[in-house]
Write an enzyme that holds these catalytic residues in place. Structure first.
Site, mmCIF file in Angstrom:
data_model
loop_
_atom_site.group_PDB
_atom_site.id
_atom_site.type_symbol
_atom_site.label_atom_id
_atom_site.label_comp_id
_atom_site.label_asym_id
_atom_site.label_seq_id
_atom_site.Cartn_x
_atom_site.Cartn_y
_atom_site.Cartn_z
ATOM 1 C CB ILE A 10 12.106 2.716 4.725
ATOM 2 C CG1 ILE A 10 11.320 3.321 5.838
ATOM 3 C CG2 ILE A 10 10.843 1.669 4.667
ATOM 4 C CD1 ILE A 10 10.959 4.786 4.891
ATOM 5 C CG ASN A 23 -4.183 0.398 0.841
ATOM 6 O OD1 ASN A 23 -4.834 1.110 2.454
ATOM 7 N ND2 ASN A 23 -3.663 -0.262 0.805
ATOM 8 N N GLY A 31 4.265 -3.431 -1.201
ATOM 9 C CA GLY A 31 5.468 -2.467 -1.194
ATOM 10 C C GLY A 31 6.069 -1.782 -0.141
ATOM 11 C CB VAL A 32 6.573 1.655 1.327
ATOM 12 C CG1 VAL A 32 6.939 2.177 2.616
ATOM 13 C CG2 VAL A 32 8.226 1.721 0.607
ATOM 14 C CG ASP A 33 0.606 -0.336 3.297
ATOM 15 O OD1 ASP A 33 0.855 0.062 4.474
ATOM 16 O OD2 ASP A 33 -0.132 -0.457 2.973
ATOM 17 C CB SER A 116 3.109 7.899 -5.182
ATOM 18 O OG SER A 116 2.125 8.557 -4.192
ATOM 19 C CE1 TYR A 120 -1.444 3.359 -4.492
ATOM 20 C CE2 TYR A 120 -1.839 4.789 -2.966
ATOM 21 C CZ TYR A 120 -2.101 3.954 -3.266
ATOM 22 O OH TYR A 120 -2.501 3.277 -2.881
#
Length: 168
Positions: A10, A23, A31-33, A116, A120
């Site tokens: 991404i 978060n 991860g993505v964050d 998520s 998550y």
């Protein structure tokens, strides 16, 4: 609106806005964050410090900084607790709120991760229908939504969900 699923990263998407599965602190994570924070550069962290966090199901907008995307939409998905604690409604809210922030920014193309479904713990097979259905029924000026899937299982799940929704 065109809706598609791709397998990829991404952080390299050439769209108006990318969505960050953040978060509640908005200060980076796994991860993505973590990938978005790393790719956008240190200015993103400094900008996010002034936002005061973000509640589950909501979304906040920042510049894209060093990403190809002009904007980053940060949304906080629900942690999976078995599906009986409002997780589907909170997940749907993430997609609606992200599209609302995209509209505020004037974004016509948006790349979403599978919100998520990483740490998550939301099962991809249950998250994909919520994501696709919510995007399909949300009123927005966005012309292209791309679900950017990090692995083959997630990509296959979103691809099949989109195919089954085209037939109905």
């Amino acid at each position: 609106m065109a809706i598609e699923a791709v397998r990829g990263d991404i952080t390299v998407e050439r769209v108006d806005a990318v969505v960050n599965a953040a978060n509640t602190s908005l200060l980076g994570g796994a991860g993505v964050d973590g990938a978005i924070h790393a790719a956008a550069g240190p200015e993103l962290l400094e900008y996010c410090r002034g936002l005061g966090g973000c509640a589950v199901g909501e979304a906040k907008l920042t510049p894209g900084f060093e990403l190809p995307a002009r904007w980053i939409i940060h949304t906080v998905g629900p942690k999976w607790r078995g599906g009986q604690e409002g997780e589907p409604d909170l997940l749907a809210s993430c997609y609606r709120e992200s599209l609302a922030r995209a509209d505020e920014a004037g974004a016509e193309s948006v790349a979403f991760p599978s919100i998520s479904t990483g740490i998550y713990g939301y099962p991809v097979a249950q998250a994909a229908p919520v994501a696709v259905r919510t995007v399909q029924i949300t009123s927005t000026n966005v012309r292209l939504v791309r679900f950017v899937c990090f692995d083959d299982k997630t990509f296959d799940t979103y691809r099949l969900e989109l195919q089954s929704n085209q037939r109905t």
